[in-house]
Design a protein around this motif. Structure first.
Motif, PDB file in Angstrom:
ATOM      1  N   GLY A  18      41.439  37.337  38.117  1.00 49.10           N
ATOM      2  CA  GLY A  18      41.394  38.767  37.845  1.00 49.10           C
ATOM      3  C   GLY A  18      41.137  39.607  38.933  1.00 49.10           C
ATOM      4  O   GLY A  18      41.961  40.749  39.220  1.00 49.10           O
ATOM      5  N   LEU A  19      40.117  39.435  39.677  1.00 52.21           N
ATOM      6  CA  LEU A  19      39.772  40.436  40.680  1.00 52.21           C
ATOM      7  C   LEU A  19      40.665  40.039  41.832  1.00 52.21           C
ATOM      8  O   LEU A  19      40.873  41.442  42.781  1.00 52.21           O
ATOM      9  CB  LEU A  19      38.116  40.059  41.328  1.00 52.21           C
ATOM     10  CG  LEU A  19      37.748  40.995  42.374  1.00 52.21           C
ATOM     11  CD1 LEU A  19      37.626  42.413  41.605  1.00 52.21           C
ATOM     12  CD2 LEU A  19      36.109  40.345  42.559  1.00 52.21           C
ATOM     13  N   THR A  20      41.161  39.067  42.081  1.00 54.18           N
ATOM     14  CA  THR A  20      42.268  38.940  43.271  1.00 54.18           C
ATOM     15  C   THR A  20      43.400  39.646  42.910  1.00 54.18           C
ATOM     16  O   THR A  20      43.927  40.468  43.676  1.00 54.18           O
ATOM     17  CB  THR A  20      42.416  37.421  43.361  1.00 54.18           C
ATOM     18  OG1 THR A  20      41.165  36.739  43.831  1.00 54.18           O
ATOM     19  CG2 THR A  20      43.450  37.223  44.656  1.00 54.18           C
ATOM     20  N   PHE A  21      43.831  39.592  41.492  1.00 53.32           N
ATOM     21  CA  PHE A  21      44.901  40.167  41.364  1.00 53.32           C
ATOM     22  C   PHE A  21      45.058  41.889  41.343  1.00 53.32           C
ATOM     23  O   PHE A  21      45.777  42.431  41.790  1.00 53.32           O
ATOM     24  CB  PHE A  21      45.307  39.755  39.793  1.00 53.32           C
ATOM     25  CG  PHE A  21      46.614  40.367  39.257  1.00 53.32           C
ATOM     26  CD1 PHE A  21      47.731  40.341  39.762  1.00 53.32           C
ATOM     27  CD2 PHE A  21      46.449  41.448  38.309  1.00 53.32           C
ATOM     28  CE1 PHE A  21      49.059  40.699  39.127  1.00 53.32           C
ATOM     29  CE2 PHE A  21      47.661  42.133  37.826  1.00 53.32           C
ATOM     30  CZ  PHE A  21      49.045  41.802  38.121  1.00 53.32           C
ATOM     31  N   PHE A  22      43.824  42.092  40.802  1.00 55.44           N
ATOM     32  CA  PHE A  22      43.501  43.712  40.869  1.00 55.44           C
ATOM     33  C   PHE A  22      43.668  44.334  42.218  1.00 55.44           C
ATOM     34  O   PHE A  22      44.197  45.027  42.643  1.00 55.44           O
ATOM     35  CB  PHE A  22      42.114  44.127  40.205  1.00 55.44           C
ATOM     36  CG  PHE A  22      41.729  45.611  40.256  1.00 55.44           C
ATOM     37  CD1 PHE A  22      42.429  46.541  39.791  1.00 55.44           C
ATOM     38  CD2 PHE A  22      40.773  45.759  41.369  1.00 55.44           C
ATOM     39  CE1 PHE A  22      41.842  47.851  40.076  1.00 55.44           C
ATOM     40  CE2 PHE A  22      40.429  46.920  41.470  1.00 55.44           C
ATOM     41  CZ  PHE A  22      41.021  48.171  40.762  1.00 55.44           C
ATOM     42  N   LEU A  23      42.950  43.631  43.243  1.00 52.36           N
ATOM     43  CA  LEU A  23      42.713  43.998  44.712  1.00 52.36           C
ATOM     44  C   LEU A  23      44.172  43.974  45.437  1.00 52.36           C
ATOM     45  O   LEU A  23      44.266  44.634  46.192  1.00 52.36           O
ATOM     46  CB  LEU A  23      41.875  43.061  45.460  1.00 52.36           C
ATOM     47  CG  LEU A  23      40.083  43.550  44.919  1.00 52.36           C
ATOM     48  CD1 LEU A  23      39.283  42.824  45.758  1.00 52.36           C
ATOM     49  CD2 LEU A  23      40.042  45.061  45.123  1.00 52.36           C
ATOM     50  N   SER A  24      44.919  43.034  44.914  1.00 54.97           N
ATOM     51  CA  SER A  24      45.982  42.765  45.426  1.00 54.97           C
ATOM     52  C   SER A  24      47.007  43.898  45.145  1.00 54.97           C
ATOM     53  O   SER A  24      47.957  44.444  45.879  1.00 54.97           O
ATOM     54  CB  SER A  24      46.889  41.441  45.270  1.00 54.97           C
ATOM     55  OG  SER A  24      47.265  41.287  44.085  1.00 54.97           O
ATOM     56  N   VAL A  25      46.994  44.249  43.899  1.00 52.02           N
ATOM     57  CA  VAL A  25      47.730  45.306  43.550  1.00 52.02           C
ATOM     58  C   VAL A  25      47.587  46.745  44.151  1.00 52.02           C
ATOM     59  O   VAL A  25      48.324  47.567  44.570  1.00 52.02           O
ATOM     60  CB  VAL A  25      47.911  45.426  41.766  1.00 52.02           C
ATOM     61  CG1 VAL A  25      48.526  46.838  41.256  1.00 52.02           C
ATOM     62  CG2 VAL A  25      48.418  44.418  41.293  1.00 52.02           C
ATOM     63  N   LYS A  26      46.185  46.969  43.935  1.00 46.70           N
ATOM     64  CA  LYS A  26      45.570  47.948  44.719  1.00 46.70           C
ATOM     65  C   LYS A  26      46.097  48.355  46.415  1.00 46.70           C
ATOM     66  O   LYS A  26      46.430  49.198  46.680  1.00 46.70           O
ATOM     67  CB  LYS A  26      44.237  48.287  44.733  1.00 46.70           C
ATOM     68  CG  LYS A  26      43.187  49.309  45.269  1.00 46.70           C
ATOM     69  CD  LYS A  26      42.508  50.130  44.633  1.00 46.70           C
ATOM     70  CE  LYS A  26      41.530  51.189  45.452  1.00 46.70           C
ATOM     71  NZ  LYS A  26      42.392  51.770  46.301  1.00 46.70           N
ATOM     72  N   GLN A  33      50.920  54.013  50.872  1.00 42.07           N
ATOM     73  CA  GLN A  33      50.412  55.141  51.433  1.00 42.07           C
ATOM     74  C   GLN A  33      50.351  55.143  52.935  1.00 42.07           C
ATOM     75  O   GLN A  33      50.465  56.300  53.468  1.00 42.07           O
ATOM     76  CB  GLN A  33      49.145  55.360  50.845  1.00 42.07           C
ATOM     77  CG  GLN A  33      48.395  56.840  51.175  1.00 42.07           C
ATOM     78  CD  GLN A  33      47.268  57.208  50.356  1.00 42.07           C
ATOM     79  OE1 GLN A  33      46.617  56.286  49.522  1.00 42.07           O
ATOM     80  NE2 GLN A  33      46.663  58.160  50.802  1.00 42.07           N
ATOM     81  N   ILE A  34      49.665  54.264  53.523  1.00 44.72           N
ATOM     82  CA  ILE A  34      49.460  54.015  54.811  1.00 44.72           C
ATOM     83  C   ILE A  34      50.807  54.211  55.684  1.00 44.72           C
ATOM     84  O   ILE A  34      51.033  54.881  56.710  1.00 44.72           O
ATOM     85  CB  ILE A  34      48.493  52.818  55.174  1.00 44.72           C
ATOM     86  CG1 ILE A  34      47.218  52.932  54.975  1.00 44.72           C
ATOM     87  CG2 ILE A  34      48.681  52.416  56.802  1.00 44.72           C
ATOM     88  CD1 ILE A  34      46.647  51.743  54.867  1.00 44.72           C
ATOM     89  N   ALA A  35      51.718  53.400  55.086  1.00 41.88           N
ATOM     90  CA  ALA A  35      53.122  53.359  55.681  1.00 41.88           C
ATOM     91  C   ALA A  35      53.661  54.857  55.721  1.00 41.88           C
ATOM     92  O   ALA A  35      54.753  54.822  56.704  1.00 41.88           O
ATOM     93  CB  ALA A  35      54.188  52.445  55.208  1.00 41.88           C
TER      94      ALA A  35
END
Length: 120
Positions: A18-26, A33-35
């Motif tokens: 769950g944490l991996t999925f959340f961080l990848s979406v974020k 935004q950086i691009a």
């Protein structure tokens, strides 16, 4: 009460996925935004409505000083007597001699050059 020894491992696996999925979406949102240069449309509107003095405080004060006295950049006091507005505009627009180009939005360069020429 007897606990199943696999439950902690199962919890860690579920939370980790769950944490991996959340961080990848974020991270994907941050990448966009950086691009885009980190600028948003509200930043563009603020710049479009900014006065030359506000632009100076945001971009120029570190080199030319709070009182236009010059710090790492030259003093701007009396620059209107030494250079005409067209020369000031060219320097603001293209930079040179240590001054970076692009600090003032293109639609504000004329206003900024006129304002700088009036600094006494």
């Amino acid at each position: 009460m007897k606990w199943n020894p696999l439950i902690p491992f199962l919890l860690i696996a579920v939370l980790g996925i769950g944490l991996t999925f959340f961080l990848s979406v974020k991270g994907n949102g941050d990448a966009h935004q950086i691009a885009s240069g980190g600028e948003s449309k509200s930043d563009e509107k603020e710049t479009a409505n900014a006065s030359p003095e506000e632009i100076y405080k945001a971009n120029c004060i570190t080199c030319h000083g709070e009182n236009y006295e010059g710090v790492s950049g030259p003093s701007l006091k009396g620059v209107g007597k030494r250079k005409d507005v067209a020369a000031i505009k060219t320097r603001i627009e293209k930079g040179g001699n240590g001054m970076p180009a692009g600090l003032v939005p293109a639609e504000k360069i004329d206003d900024m050059a006129k304002w700088v020429s009036g600094i006494k």
